[in-house]
Motif scaffolding. Sequence first.
Motif, PDB file in Angstrom:
ATOM      1  N   MET A   1      31.201  26.953  56.214  1.00  0.00           N
ATOM      2  CA  MET A   1      32.468  26.686  55.575  1.00  0.00           C
ATOM      3  C   MET A   1      33.296  27.965  55.570  1.00  0.00           C
ATOM      4  SD  MET A   1      33.104  25.948  51.587  1.00  0.00           S
ATOM      5  CE  MET A   1      33.457  24.276  51.288  1.00  0.00           C
ATOM      6  N   ALA A   2      34.550  27.864  55.975  1.00  0.00           N
ATOM      7  CA  ALA A   2      35.433  29.030  56.023  1.00  0.00           C
ATOM      8  C   ALA A   2      35.905  29.380  54.611  1.00  0.00           C
ATOM      9  CB  ALA A   2      36.625  28.723  56.911  1.00  0.00           C
ATOM     10  N   HIS A   3      36.004  30.659  54.365  1.00  0.00           N
ATOM     11  CA  HIS A   3      36.473  31.125  53.066  1.00  0.00           C
ATOM     12  C   HIS A   3      37.974  31.372  53.138  1.00  0.00           C
ATOM     13  CE1 HIS A   3      32.431  31.482  51.536  1.00  0.00           C
ATOM     14  NE2 HIS A   3      32.096  32.091  52.651  1.00  0.00           N
ATOM     15  N   PRO A   4      38.721  30.885  52.128  1.00  0.00           N
ATOM     16  CA  PRO A   4      40.174  31.081  52.167  1.00  0.00           C
ATOM     17  C   PRO A   4      40.540  32.558  52.049  1.00  0.00           C
ATOM     18  CG  PRO A   4      39.486  30.168  50.046  1.00  0.00           C
ATOM     19  CD  PRO A   4      38.276  30.206  50.925  1.00  0.00           C
ATOM     20  N   GLN A   5      41.606  32.932  52.758  1.00  0.00           N
ATOM     21  CA  GLN A   5      42.122  34.295  52.687  1.00  0.00           C
ATOM     22  C   GLN A   5      42.936  34.458  51.412  1.00  0.00           C
ATOM     23  OE1 GLN A   5      40.280  35.971  54.767  1.00  0.00           O
ATOM     24  NE2 GLN A   5      41.979  37.000  55.767  1.00  0.00           N
ATOM     25  N   LEU A   6      42.977  35.672  50.900  1.00  0.00           N
ATOM     26  CA  LEU A   6      43.799  35.950  49.729  1.00  0.00           C
ATOM     27  C   LEU A   6      45.264  35.996  50.129  1.00  0.00           C
ATOM     28  CD1 LEU A   6      41.778  38.770  47.939  1.00  0.00           C
ATOM     29  CD2 LEU A   6      41.782  36.336  47.437  1.00  0.00           C
ATOM     30  N   LYS A   7      46.129  35.585  49.192  1.00  0.00           N
ATOM     31  CA  LYS A   7      47.572  35.657  49.409  1.00  0.00           C
ATOM     32  C   LYS A   7      48.041  37.074  49.107  1.00  0.00           C
ATOM     33  CE  LYS A   7      47.867  31.138  47.387  1.00  0.00           C
ATOM     34  NZ  LYS A   7      48.343  30.445  46.204  1.00  0.00           N
ATOM     35  N   LEU A   8      49.236  37.393  49.568  1.00  0.00           N
ATOM     36  CA  LEU A   8      49.814  38.705  49.323  1.00  0.00           C
ATOM     37  C   LEU A   8      49.924  38.972  47.821  1.00  0.00           C
ATOM     38  CD1 LEU A   8      51.005  41.267  50.502  1.00  0.00           C
ATOM     39  CD2 LEU A   8      53.231  40.125  50.564  1.00  0.00           C
ATOM     40  N   GLN A  10      47.984  37.883  45.523  1.00  0.00           N
ATOM     41  CA  GLN A  10      46.650  38.165  44.995  1.00  0.00           C
ATOM     42  C   GLN A  10      46.224  39.595  45.323  1.00  0.00           C
ATOM     43  OE1 GLN A  10      44.889  34.671  46.845  1.00  0.00           O
ATOM     44  NE2 GLN A  10      44.465  33.813  44.810  1.00  0.00           N
ATOM     45  N   TYR A  11      46.585  40.063  46.509  1.00  0.00           N
ATOM     46  CA  TYR A  11      46.328  41.467  46.833  1.00  0.00           C
ATOM     47  C   TYR A  11      47.108  42.385  45.900  1.00  0.00           C
ATOM     48  CZ  TYR A  11      43.674  40.513  51.095  1.00  0.00           C
ATOM     49  OH  TYR A  11      42.706  40.116  51.981  1.00  0.00           O
ATOM     50  N   GLY A  64      48.274  46.430  30.948  1.00  0.00           N
ATOM     51  CA  GLY A  64      48.603  45.913  32.274  1.00  0.00           C
ATOM     52  C   GLY A  64      47.363  45.697  33.120  1.00  0.00           C
ATOM     53  N   PHE A  65      46.400  46.631  33.004  1.00  0.00           N
ATOM     54  CA  PHE A  65      45.124  46.473  33.711  1.00  0.00           C
ATOM     55  C   PHE A  65      44.419  45.193  33.268  1.00  0.00           C
ATOM     56  CE2 PHE A  65      40.547  46.913  32.901  1.00  0.00           C
ATOM     57  CZ  PHE A  65      40.074  46.806  34.195  1.00  0.00           C
ATOM     58  N   PHE A  66      44.302  44.992  31.952  1.00  0.00           N
ATOM     59  CA  PHE A  66      43.582  43.810  31.467  1.00  0.00           C
ATOM     60  C   PHE A  66      44.292  42.523  31.862  1.00  0.00           C
ATOM     61  CE2 PHE A  66      41.366  46.745  28.527  1.00  0.00           C
ATOM     62  CZ  PHE A  66      40.072  46.396  28.880  1.00  0.00           C
ATOM     63  N   ALA A  67      45.622  42.520  31.855  1.00  0.00           N
ATOM     64  CA  ALA A  67      46.357  41.324  32.274  1.00  0.00           C
ATOM     65  C   ALA A  67      46.091  41.018  33.748  1.00  0.00           C
ATOM     66  CB  ALA A  67      47.851  41.521  32.019  1.00  0.00           C
ATOM     67  N   SER A  68      46.144  42.033  34.601  1.00  0.00           N
ATOM     68  CA  SER A  68      45.895  41.799  36.023  1.00  0.00           C
ATOM     69  C   SER A  68      44.421  41.490  36.286  1.00  0.00           C
ATOM     70  CB  SER A  68      46.373  42.987  36.869  1.00  0.00           C
ATOM     71  OG  SER A  68      45.746  44.172  36.474  1.00  0.00           O
ATOM     72  N   TYR A  69      43.529  42.087  35.517  1.00  0.00           N
ATOM     73  CA  TYR A  69      42.089  41.834  35.652  1.00  0.00           C
ATOM     74  C   TYR A  69      41.774  40.372  35.318  1.00  0.00           C
ATOM     75  CZ  TYR A  69      37.084  43.007  35.198  1.00  0.00           C
ATOM     76  OH  TYR A  69      35.725  43.082  35.344  1.00  0.00           O
ATOM     77  N   TRP A  75      40.905  33.524  39.747  1.00  0.00           N
ATOM     78  CA  TRP A  75      40.791  32.970  41.093  1.00  0.00           C
ATOM     79  C   TRP A  75      39.749  33.663  41.964  1.00  0.00           C
ATOM     80  CZ3 TRP A  75      42.048  37.188  43.831  1.00  0.00           C
ATOM     81  CH2 TRP A  75      43.057  38.024  43.358  1.00  0.00           C
ATOM     82  N   ALA A  76      39.041  34.641  41.415  1.00  0.00           N
ATOM     83  CA  ALA A  76      38.000  35.312  42.212  1.00  0.00           C
ATOM     84  C   ALA A  76      36.779  35.578  41.339  1.00  0.00           C
ATOM     85  CB  ALA A  76      38.532  36.622  42.792  1.00  0.00           C
ATOM     86  N   ASP A  77      35.651  35.721  41.981  1.00  0.00           N
ATOM     87  CA  ASP A  77      34.404  36.008  41.272  1.00  0.00           C
ATOM     88  C   ASP A  77      34.404  37.432  40.727  1.00  0.00           C
ATOM     89  OD1 ASP A  77      33.396  33.510  41.947  1.00  0.00           O
ATOM     90  OD2 ASP A  77      32.307  34.248  43.703  1.00  0.00           O
ATOM     91  N   LEU A  78      33.669  37.638  39.648  1.00  0.00           N
ATOM     92  CA  LEU A  78      33.517  38.972  39.068  1.00  0.00           C
ATOM     93  C   LEU A  78      32.930  39.937  40.088  1.00  0.00           C
ATOM     94  CD1 LEU A  78      33.593  40.909  36.646  1.00  0.00           C
ATOM     95  CD2 LEU A  78      31.332  40.037  36.011  1.00  0.00           C
ATOM     96  N   THR A  79      31.997  39.451  40.890  1.00  0.00           N
ATOM     97  CA  THR A  79      31.359  40.319  41.885  1.00  0.00           C
ATOM     98  C   THR A  79      32.314  40.733  42.993  1.00  0.00           C
ATOM     99  OG1 THR A  79      30.530  38.361  43.039  1.00  0.00           O
ATOM    100  CG2 THR A  79      29.033  39.441  41.478  1.00  0.00           C
ATOM    101  N   TYR A  80      33.489  40.127  43.061  1.00  0.00           N
ATOM    102  CA  TYR A  80      34.528  40.535  44.003  1.00  0.00           C
ATOM    103  C   TYR A  80      35.567  41.424  43.314  1.00  0.00           C
ATOM    104  CZ  TYR A  80      38.159  40.204  47.572  1.00  0.00           C
ATOM    105  OH  TYR A  80      39.097  40.506  48.521  1.00  0.00           O
ATOM    106  N   VAL A  81      35.962  41.047  42.099  1.00  0.00           N
ATOM    107  CA  VAL A  81      37.025  41.763  41.386  1.00  0.00           C
ATOM    108  C   VAL A  81      36.558  43.132  40.911  1.00  0.00           C
ATOM    109  CG1 VAL A  81      38.563  41.704  39.378  1.00  0.00           C
ATOM    110  CG2 VAL A  81      38.141  39.616  40.687  1.00  0.00           C
ATOM    111  N   LEU A  82      35.373  43.201  40.323  1.00  0.00           N
ATOM    112  CA  LEU A  82      34.898  44.474  39.783  1.00  0.00           C
ATOM    113  C   LEU A  82      34.779  45.560  40.852  1.00  0.00           C
ATOM    114  CD1 LEU A  82      34.183  45.832  37.140  1.00  0.00           C
ATOM    115  CD2 LEU A  82      31.811  45.239  37.568  1.00  0.00           C
ATOM    116  N   PRO A  83      34.198  45.269  42.005  1.00  0.00           N
ATOM    117  CA  PRO A  83      34.194  46.310  43.047  1.00  0.00           C
ATOM    118  C   PRO A  83      35.596  46.716  43.497  1.00  0.00           C
ATOM    119  CG  PRO A  83      32.529  44.680  43.526  1.00  0.00           C
ATOM    120  CD  PRO A  83      33.343  44.143  42.383  1.00  0.00           C
ATOM    121  N   ALA A  84      36.545  45.786  43.449  1.00  0.00           N
ATOM    122  CA  ALA A  84      37.919  46.136  43.833  1.00  0.00           C
ATOM    123  C   ALA A  84      38.494  47.182  42.881  1.00  0.00           C
ATOM    124  CB  ALA A  84      38.795  44.883  43.839  1.00  0.00           C
ATOM    125  N   THR A  85      38.038  47.189  41.645  1.00  0.00           N
ATOM    126  CA  THR A  85      38.523  48.179  40.684  1.00  0.00           C
ATOM    127  C   THR A  85      37.824  49.521  40.861  1.00  0.00           C
ATOM    128  OG1 THR A  85      36.922  47.619  38.951  1.00  0.00           O
ATOM    129  CG2 THR A  85      38.976  46.357  38.987  1.00  0.00           C
TER     130      THR A  85
END
Length: 150
Positions: A1-8, A10-11, A64-69, A75-85
């Motif tokens: 199954m293909a994973h959807p790409q993030l929108k601009l 979301q980036y 602002g960090f907590f609002a964006s977090y 829309w994303a898993d914690l295991t994806y968002v936390l490493p992004a930070t």
Amino acid sequence: MAHPQLKLSQYAVLALTAICAPLGDTCLSRGMKPLPPISLAHPGQLIAAVFTPWIAAGIALLIGFFASYLTALSWADLTYVLPATAFGNVIVALLSRFWLHEPISLARWAGILLITVGVGFVAQGPSRTEPTQEIQQLPEAAEPTEAVPR
């Protein structure tokens, strides 16, 4: 199954998450430098510190960090968002070194590099994983059918 790409957009949320926290932390540090040590035994000192300009700016950036977090976690898993930070570690180090003029040892730079490389490995996965068949078939928690007497 293909994973959807993030929108601009979301980036952009992930970028805000990665930038607001280190900027907020650095502003807090900048604001605390000229103040005397604060004790929890004297809450008035803490309240007074909150109203200094650098600390107020740091608090606003961390809000602002907590609002964006929270937005990213919707829309994303914690295991994806936390490493992004985690890239914030690099930003904190650069701001600390060049804005706050704090010395940073070679061992700390090596640790920051190691974390950043590790994040690169984790970031290769999808932003949202699909629940397994096993998890999808778990029964819902039963609703209480009768009121508990008081």
